[in-house]
Design an enzyme around this catalytic site. Structure first.
Site, short mmCIF file in Angstrom:
data_model
loop_
_atom_site.label_atom_id
_atom_site.label_comp_id
_atom_site.label_asym_id
_atom_site.label_seq_id
_atom_site.Cartn_x
_atom_site.Cartn_y
_atom_site.Cartn_z
N TYR A 228 4.15 1.41 6.75
CA TYR A 228 4.54 1.09 5.38
C TYR A 228 4.55 2.37 4.56
O TYR A 228 3.69 3.22 4.72
CB TYR A 228 3.53 0.11 4.75
N ASP B 207 6.99 -9.20 0.38
CA ASP B 207 6.96 -9.72 -0.98
C ASP B 207 8.29 -9.48 -1.67
O ASP B 207 9.14 -8.71 -1.19
CB ASP B 207 5.86 -9.02 -1.78
#
Length: 183
Positions: free
Chosen positions: A110, A53
């Site tokens: 992540y 993103d």
């Protein structure tokens, strides 16, 4: 054709994510622009292991690159990094077999960072700075809902026809909320 695996790191603050978009600065767009500048009219293709993103950073993003020529890798790496904007760096280029598929990776990690202290202008690009206090125990409890096997098709950006080649089902092994004290 020749095939390579690029390892890329970037500060995504000034970019609209990985995937190339019309009239938006993206990591893939900048990498492709750099390849175009260095290779002058050579045909190529770039496929990222993941889409990110806007504002997301990466330490070890992988990209599969198809080139119509076989470059001198150290010189090619140097040229690409000279053509890339500040905030993006290709750290490694290695040859791979044509059948290698970067999206069929085994594992991804992540890290999401939240700063609960006073904002620091030199670090605020790398932390979420909440505008309100929240209960860390409740956040941890909510995070555990993601552990297990889930279909992430709706978040993948994949088209229906791509599901034959790319599996959108993922297993999340663990999620930890870890508090660290800053120096």
């Amino acid at each position: 054709m020749n095939y390579y695996l690029f390892t890329i790191q970037y500060d995504g603050t000034d970019f609209c994510g990985w995937a190339k978009q019309t009239k938006q600065r993206t990591i893939q767009g900048e990498v492709e622009t750099a390849i175009s500048q260095v290779t002058r009219n050579a045909q190529f293709r770039v496929v990222g292991a993941s889409k990110t993103d806007a504002g997301v950073h990466a330490v070890d993003q992988k990209a599969w690159v198809e080139l119509e020529f076989s470059p001198n890798l150290p010189g090619f790496l140097n040229g690409l990094n000279s053509a890339l904007p500040v905030g993006i760096k290709i750290t490694k280029i290695e040859p791979i077999k044509p059948e290698f598929r970067v999206r069929n990776c085994q594992q991804k990690t992540y890290h999401y960072q939240i700063n609960l202290d006073t904002p620091n202008v030199f670090e605020n690009r790398y932390y979420l700075q909440p505008k309100f206090k929240f209960d860390q125990n409740k956040l941890n409890e909510a995070l555990q809902l993601f552990v297990g096997t889930h279909d992430f098709f709706n978040f993948s950006g994949l088209k229906e026809f791509e599901l034959a080649a790319i599996n959108s089902i993922r297993i999340i092994d663990s999620i930890r909320l870890k508090e660290e004290q800053k120096n």
